[in-house]
Design a protein around this motif. Sequence first.
Motif, PDB file in Angstrom:
ATOM      1  N   LEU A 180     -12.937 -76.995  25.287  1.00 43.34           N
ATOM      2  CA  LEU A 180     -12.532 -75.498  24.893  1.00 43.34           C
ATOM      3  C   LEU A 180     -12.486 -75.250  23.422  1.00 43.34           C
ATOM      4  CD1 LEU A 180      -9.110 -75.594  27.010  1.00 43.34           C
ATOM      5  CD2 LEU A 180     -11.202 -74.246  27.612  1.00 43.34           C
ATOM      6  N   LEU A 181     -12.417 -76.260  22.725  1.00 41.18           N
ATOM      7  CA  LEU A 181     -12.716 -75.861  21.170  1.00 41.18           C
ATOM      8  C   LEU A 181     -13.944 -76.127  20.795  1.00 41.18           C
ATOM      9  CD1 LEU A 181      -9.986 -78.598  19.805  1.00 41.18           C
ATOM     10  CD2 LEU A 181      -9.582 -76.054  20.060  1.00 41.18           C
ATOM     11  N   PHE A 182     -14.913 -76.781  21.668  1.00 43.91           N
ATOM     12  CA  PHE A 182     -16.567 -76.647  21.412  1.00 43.91           C
ATOM     13  C   PHE A 182     -17.210 -76.345  22.594  1.00 43.91           C
ATOM     14  CE2 PHE A 182     -14.206 -79.506  18.547  1.00 43.91           C
ATOM     15  CZ  PHE A 182     -14.265 -79.117  17.338  1.00 43.91           C
ATOM     16  N   PRO A 183     -17.064 -75.287  23.072  1.00 43.84           N
ATOM     17  CA  PRO A 183     -17.568 -74.825  24.564  1.00 43.84           C
ATOM     18  C   PRO A 183     -19.029 -74.948  24.266  1.00 43.84           C
ATOM     19  CG  PRO A 183     -16.824 -72.914  23.517  1.00 43.84           C
ATOM     20  CD  PRO A 183     -16.094 -74.088  22.831  1.00 43.84           C
ATOM     21  N   ALA A 184     -19.888 -75.741  25.204  1.00 46.15           N
ATOM     22  CA  ALA A 184     -21.266 -75.784  25.404  1.00 46.15           C
ATOM     23  C   ALA A 184     -21.836 -74.708  26.705  1.00 46.15           C
ATOM     24  CB  ALA A 184     -21.686 -77.254  25.588  1.00 46.15           C
ATOM     25  N   GLY A 185     -23.085 -74.756  26.471  1.00 47.55           N
ATOM     26  CA  GLY A 185     -23.784 -74.272  27.706  1.00 47.55           C
ATOM     27  C   GLY A 185     -23.966 -72.627  27.357  1.00 47.55           C
ATOM     28  N   PRO A 186     -24.943 -72.139  28.172  1.00 44.96           N
ATOM     29  CA  PRO A 186     -25.170 -70.520  28.041  1.00 44.96           C
ATOM     30  C   PRO A 186     -24.092 -69.709  27.885  1.00 44.96           C
ATOM     31  CG  PRO A 186     -26.174 -71.324  30.143  1.00 44.96           C
ATOM     32  CD  PRO A 186     -25.380 -72.518  29.252  1.00 44.96           C
ATOM     33  N   GLY A 187     -22.859 -69.957  28.729  1.00 43.80           N
ATOM     34  CA  GLY A 187     -21.780 -69.133  29.436  1.00 43.80           C
ATOM     35  C   GLY A 187     -20.775 -69.232  28.305  1.00 43.80           C
ATOM     36  N   ALA A 188     -20.908 -70.208  27.172  1.00 46.93           N
ATOM     37  CA  ALA A 188     -19.606 -70.341  26.364  1.00 46.93           C
ATOM     38  C   ALA A 188     -18.886 -69.219  26.021  1.00 46.93           C
ATOM     39  CB  ALA A 188     -20.116 -71.277  25.504  1.00 46.93           C
ATOM     40  N   GLN A 189     -17.585 -69.104  26.085  1.00 46.86           N
ATOM     41  CA  GLN A 189     -16.895 -68.031  25.620  1.00 46.86           C
ATOM     42  C   GLN A 189     -15.857 -68.502  24.706  1.00 46.86           C
ATOM     43  OE1 GLN A 189     -16.014 -65.801  28.874  1.00 46.86           O
ATOM     44  NE2 GLN A 189     -18.170 -65.754  29.761  1.00 46.86           N
ATOM     45  N   HIS A 190     -15.030 -67.514  24.345  1.00 42.29           N
ATOM     46  CA  HIS A 190     -13.696 -67.863  23.829  1.00 42.29           C
ATOM     47  C   HIS A 190     -12.810 -68.955  24.487  1.00 42.29           C
ATOM     48  CE1 HIS A 190     -12.465 -64.524  26.306  1.00 42.29           C
ATOM     49  NE2 HIS A 190     -11.199 -64.980  26.162  1.00 42.29           N
ATOM     50  N   VAL A 191     -11.781 -69.289  23.629  1.00 37.32           N
ATOM     51  CA  VAL A 191     -10.711 -70.254  24.468  1.00 37.32           C
ATOM     52  C   VAL A 191      -9.764 -69.316  25.469  1.00 37.32           C
ATOM     53  CG1 VAL A 191      -8.924 -71.778  24.252  1.00 37.32           C
ATOM     54  CG2 VAL A 191     -10.743 -71.827  22.591  1.00 37.32           C
ATOM     55  N   ALA A 192     -10.007 -69.316  26.496  1.00 40.86           N
ATOM     56  CA  ALA A 192      -9.168 -68.681  27.475  1.00 40.86           C
ATOM     57  C   ALA A 192      -7.637 -69.299  27.631  1.00 40.86           C
ATOM     58  CB  ALA A 192     -10.018 -68.450  28.883  1.00 40.86           C
ATOM     59  N   PRO A 193      -6.862 -68.380  28.100  1.00 46.50           N
ATOM     60  CA  PRO A 193      -5.362 -68.913  28.324  1.00 46.50           C
ATOM     61  C   PRO A 193      -5.150 -69.950  29.419  1.00 46.50           C
ATOM     62  CG  PRO A 193      -5.594 -66.308  27.948  1.00 46.50           C
ATOM     63  CD  PRO A 193      -7.015 -66.942  28.055  1.00 46.50           C
ATOM     64  N   GLY A 194      -6.095 -69.829  30.489  1.00 44.47           N
ATOM     65  CA  GLY A 194      -5.974 -70.723  31.366  1.00 44.47           C
ATOM     66  C   GLY A 194      -6.295 -72.215  30.808  1.00 44.47           C
ATOM     67  N   GLY A 195      -7.338 -72.009  29.975  1.00 41.65           N
ATOM     68  CA  GLY A 195      -7.710 -73.787  29.173  1.00 41.65           C
ATOM     69  C   GLY A 195      -6.712 -73.955  28.457  1.00 41.65           C
ATOM     70  N   ILE A 196      -5.788 -73.044  27.860  1.00 42.68           N
ATOM     71  CA  ILE A 196      -4.826 -73.542  26.837  1.00 42.68           C
ATOM     72  C   ILE A 196      -3.886 -74.284  27.675  1.00 42.68           C
ATOM     73  CG2 ILE A 196      -3.045 -72.810  25.354  1.00 42.68           C
ATOM     74  CD1 ILE A 196      -4.829 -70.667  24.366  1.00 42.68           C
ATOM     75  N   VAL A 197      -3.388 -73.584  28.944  1.00 44.26           N
ATOM     76  CA  VAL A 197      -2.427 -73.986  29.631  1.00 44.26           C
ATOM     77  C   VAL A 197      -2.970 -75.538  30.323  1.00 44.26           C
ATOM     78  CG1 VAL A 197      -1.182 -73.693  32.009  1.00 44.26           C
ATOM     79  CG2 VAL A 197      -1.592 -71.913  30.641  1.00 44.26           C
ATOM     80  N   SER A 198      -4.101 -75.591  30.653  1.00 44.86           N
ATOM     81  CA  SER A 198      -4.471 -76.920  31.007  1.00 44.86           C
ATOM     82  C   SER A 198      -4.386 -78.031  29.997  1.00 44.86           C
ATOM     83  CB  SER A 198      -6.047 -76.819  31.421  1.00 44.86           C
ATOM     84  OG  SER A 198      -5.967 -76.015  32.708  1.00 44.86           O
ATOM     85  N   VAL A 199      -4.886 -77.727  28.651  1.00 37.19           N
ATOM     86  CA  VAL A 199      -4.702 -78.790  27.677  1.00 37.19           C
ATOM     87  C   VAL A 199      -3.501 -79.015  27.460  1.00 37.19           C
ATOM     88  CG1 VAL A 199      -5.492 -79.301  25.430  1.00 37.19           C
ATOM     89  CG2 VAL A 199      -6.931 -78.035  26.893  1.00 37.19           C
ATOM     90  N   THR A 200      -2.524 -78.118  27.155  1.00 39.54           N
ATOM     91  CA  THR A 200      -1.112 -78.294  26.800  1.00 39.54           C
ATOM     92  C   THR A 200      -0.386 -78.967  27.641  1.00 39.54           C
ATOM     93  OG1 THR A 200      -1.109 -75.950  25.636  1.00 39.54           O
ATOM     94  CG2 THR A 200       1.062 -76.941  26.216  1.00 39.54           C
ATOM     95  N   VAL A 201      -0.673 -78.808  29.180  1.00 35.32           N
ATOM     96  CA  VAL A 201       0.010 -79.701  30.128  1.00 35.32           C
ATOM     97  C   VAL A 201      -0.280 -81.015  30.191  1.00 35.32           C
ATOM     98  CG1 VAL A 201       0.209 -80.016  32.671  1.00 35.32           C
ATOM     99  CG2 VAL A 201       0.534 -77.651  31.639  1.00 35.32           C
ATOM    100  N   THR A 202      -1.865 -81.267  30.040  1.00 41.43           N
ATOM    101  CA  THR A 202      -2.567 -82.514  29.903  1.00 41.43           C
ATOM    102  C   THR A 202      -1.761 -83.389  28.813  1.00 41.43           C
ATOM    103  OG1 THR A 202      -4.540 -81.545  31.068  1.00 41.43           O
ATOM    104  CG2 THR A 202      -4.482 -83.931  29.937  1.00 41.43           C
ATOM    105  N   LEU A 203      -1.893 -82.764  27.580  1.00 41.49           N
ATOM    106  CA  LEU A 203      -1.427 -83.530  26.459  1.00 41.49           C
ATOM    107  C   LEU A 203      -0.011 -83.640  26.718  1.00 41.49           C
ATOM    108  CD1 LEU A 203      -3.489 -81.879  23.715  1.00 41.49           C
ATOM    109  CD2 LEU A 203      -3.800 -84.103  24.421  1.00 41.49           C
ATOM    110  N   SER A 204       0.782 -82.877  27.167  1.00 39.26           N
ATOM    111  CA  SER A 204       2.285 -82.910  27.334  1.00 39.26           C
ATOM    112  C   SER A 204       2.614 -84.204  28.186  1.00 39.26           C
ATOM    113  CB  SER A 204       3.221 -81.728  27.731  1.00 39.26           C
ATOM    114  OG  SER A 204       2.936 -80.819  26.717  1.00 39.26           O
ATOM    115  N   VAL A 205       2.008 -84.400  29.399  1.00 38.05           N
ATOM    116  CA  VAL A 205       2.106 -85.330  30.128  1.00 38.05           C
ATOM    117  C   VAL A 205       1.429 -86.595  29.946  1.00 38.05           C
ATOM    118  CG1 VAL A 205       1.357 -86.217  32.556  1.00 38.05           C
ATOM    119  CG2 VAL A 205       2.059 -83.639  32.509  1.00 38.05           C
TER     120      VAL A 205
END
Length: 262
Positions: A161-186
Motif C-alpha cells: 500500500l505504501l509503495f504500490p507497484a504495477g500499471p494500476g497503482a493508485q493512492h492508499v485506499a481506506p480498505g487497505g488501511i483497514v487491512s494493514v491496521t487489523v493485521t498489525l494489531s493482531v
Amino acid sequence: MALAAVVGVAGFGVQAVMWCAGNWPTHLTGWPDYRAATVGDLLMVPALTGTLLVSLLSLPRPCQASSLPAALGLTGLLLGVATQAGWVLDDSPQLNWAMERPHHFTFPGWYHAGFLVAAATLTGVLLGSLTVRMRTANRLPLDQLLACAAVGFASLLGADLLFPAGPGAQHVAPGGIVSVTVTLSVTVAALVTLRPRGAGRDLGGYARRCVTGAVLALAVTALSVPWPSTRSATAVAAIVALAVCVFAQAAAGRCGDASKQG
C-alpha cells in the motif's frame, strides 16, 4: 510441513495458476505485483501457520477443554470478513486484477477473499490452542520464527500500500488501511499474548527473540521496495530470514539440552 504446504498451495499456488491461465487487463495491477500475495503467501503465511502448529504440538495437552480456540477462530473469521468488506464498500479502491471496478470482485478476487477468511480463521484457532497450552509453559517454542513470519507478512502487506507497484497503482485506499491496521494489531496482540507464562519465565529473552525475528522480517520488506528490481532478492531474503530463525531456535534448544544434562 504438511499444513504449511497446503496453505502455500491454496494461497500462492491457486492464485498463480489463475493468473497464468487467465487473460487479465494490462492497465491494472496484477498478481505478481503484490508482495503479500507472492512472497507473503509463498513463505510468510505458510511459515506462520506451520510454526504455530509445531509449537502447539510440542507442548503438553491441557487438562481441561477451553473455548478460547473457538473464540479466537470466530474472531479471525470476523476480522477477515471485515477486511474484505472494507475493500468491497470502498468507493475508490486500488483497482487490480481481483477488483476491476469498485464494489465488484472478479472470480480470483472472491477466491482470495475466501482464502483470506479461511486463513484468518485457522490462525485464530491455532493461536487460541497455543495460548491455552502456553499457560503452563516456561518458553514458547519457535517464537523467533513466529515473529519473523507474522511481522514479515504484516509489513509486506503494508509495503503493497505504501509503495504500490504495477500499471494500476493508485493512492492508499481506506480498505487497505483497514487491512494493514487489523493485521498489525493482531500480530502485536498475538506476540504479546503468546509470551511464556510458567514459573521461571524469561520475558526479556522472549522479547529479544521476537525483536530479532521482527528485524529480519522488516529487512525482507525493505528489500521488496521497489519491487520490480528486487523480486529475486526479496524471495532470497525471506528464505534466509526464515532459515536464520530456525537455526537460532535449534541452537538455543541444543544449548538448553546441554545445560540440563550438565
